[in-house]
Design a protein around this motif. Structure first.
Motif, short mmCIF file in Angstrom:
data_model
loop_
_atom_site.label_atom_id
_atom_site.label_comp_id
_atom_site.label_asym_id
_atom_site.label_seq_id
_atom_site.Cartn_x
_atom_site.Cartn_y
_atom_site.Cartn_z
N UNK A 137 0.94 -1.38 -0.04
CA UNK A 137 0.07 0.02 -0.03
C UNK A 137 0.87 1.25 0.05
N UNK A 138 0.40 2.06 -0.61
CA UNK A 138 1.25 3.56 -0.87
C UNK A 138 0.05 4.44 -0.62
N UNK A 139 0.44 5.67 0.16
CA UNK A 139 -0.67 6.75 0.42
C UNK A 139 0.20 8.17 0.15
N UNK A 140 -0.39 8.96 -0.34
CA UNK A 140 0.34 10.24 -0.70
C UNK A 140 -0.41 11.22 -1.06
N UNK A 141 -0.22 12.59 -1.20
CA UNK A 141 -1.06 14.04 -1.37
C UNK A 141 -1.25 13.66 -2.96
N UNK A 142 -2.62 13.64 -3.00
CA UNK A 142 -2.87 13.73 -4.66
C UNK A 142 -2.41 15.20 -5.43
N UNK A 143 -1.99 15.20 -6.58
CA UNK A 143 -1.68 16.50 -7.30
C UNK A 143 -2.84 17.50 -7.26
N UNK A 144 -2.36 18.84 -6.96
CA UNK A 144 -3.21 19.91 -7.12
C UNK A 144 -4.12 19.98 -5.61
N UNK A 145 -3.70 19.23 -4.71
CA UNK A 145 -4.67 19.48 -3.73
C UNK A 145 -5.80 18.80 -3.65
N UNK A 146 -5.94 17.59 -4.63
CA UNK A 146 -7.25 16.90 -4.79
C UNK A 146 -7.46 15.84 -3.86
N UNK A 147 -7.10 16.07 -2.60
CA UNK A 147 -7.34 14.66 -2.02
C UNK A 147 -6.12 13.69 -1.62
N UNK A 148 -6.37 12.48 -1.55
CA UNK A 148 -5.27 11.62 -1.34
C UNK A 148 -5.24 10.49 -2.23
N UNK A 149 -4.04 10.09 -2.74
CA UNK A 149 -3.88 8.89 -3.68
C UNK A 149 -3.53 7.75 -2.82
N UNK A 150 -4.35 6.84 -3.17
CA UNK A 150 -4.28 5.57 -2.45
C UNK A 150 -3.95 4.39 -3.41
N UNK A 151 -2.81 3.75 -3.25
CA UNK A 151 -2.68 2.83 -4.10
C UNK A 151 -2.22 1.39 -3.50
N UNK A 152 -2.66 0.37 -4.19
CA UNK A 152 -2.60 -0.98 -3.61
C UNK A 152 -2.28 -2.08 -4.46
N UNK A 153 -1.33 -2.80 -4.33
CA UNK A 153 -1.22 -3.95 -5.36
C UNK A 153 -0.63 -5.18 -4.54
N UNK A 154 -0.71 -6.07 -5.14
CA UNK A 154 -0.45 -7.42 -4.68
C UNK A 154 0.85 -7.84 -5.11
N UNK A 155 1.81 -8.28 -4.06
CA UNK A 155 3.20 -8.38 -4.12
C UNK A 155 3.20 -9.55 -5.23
N UNK A 156 4.28 -9.56 -6.21
CA UNK A 156 4.53 -10.78 -7.10
C UNK A 156 3.54 -10.68 -7.96
N UNK A 157 2.64 -9.79 -7.95
CA UNK A 157 1.65 -9.49 -9.17
C UNK A 157 1.23 -10.84 -9.70
N UNK A 158 0.31 -11.58 -8.91
CA UNK A 158 -0.42 -12.72 -9.34
C UNK A 158 -1.48 -12.49 -10.22
N UNK A 159 -1.40 -12.41 -11.54
CA UNK A 159 -2.44 -12.20 -12.25
C UNK A 159 -3.14 -13.50 -12.58
N UNK A 160 -4.61 -13.57 -12.59
CA UNK A 160 -5.43 -14.59 -12.99
C UNK A 160 -5.49 -14.86 -14.35
#
Length: 115
Positions: free
Chosen positions: A28-51
């Motif tokens: 998970x990664x959390x940071x301020x969104x560009x232009x003061x438009x809230x919060x960017x919340x990014x999440x991904x699965x480690x190892x990128x297990x694609x189905x």
């Protein structure tokens, strides 16, 4: 995804249950969104297990599960609850090929997003 609110309002150590169930697999990664438009919340699965295509159609794709969990987390943070669609008020659809296909898409929609 972009959330309303400040990054300090998001506690990555206390994620909602539907995200926390991924445990150590989730990055998970959390940071301020560009232009003061809230919060960017990014999440991904480690190892990128694609189905596979079969996993996506059967509802067992881990990426689809994550997309669904992220949508629920966004609703919980911004609205305070996870919104659900009530069942069709008219009852079950007639078992026709079109009705069956529509039921399949309705079940897959929360995990698949917009197609």
């Amino acid at each position: 995804m972009t959330l309303a609110g400040e990054p300090s309002e998001i506690d990555v150590d206390r994620l909602p249950a539907f995200l926390a169930r991924f445990g150590d697999q989730l990055e998970v990664r959390v940071r301020a969104a560009p232009g003061g438009r809230g919060t960017e919340f990014a999440a991904r699965l480690r190892g990128r297990p694609f189905g596979s295509t079969a996993a996506r159609l059967s509802g067992t794709d881990p990426q689809a599960d994550l997309r669904s969990a992220l949508r629920r987390a966004k609703q919980l943070v911004e609205v305070g609850e996870v919104l659900v669609v009530d069942p069709a008020p008219h009852g079950d659809r007639t078992a026709t090929p079109g009705g069956t296909l529509l039921e399949m898409w309705t079940r897959a929609a929360p995990k698949a997003g917009v197609r």
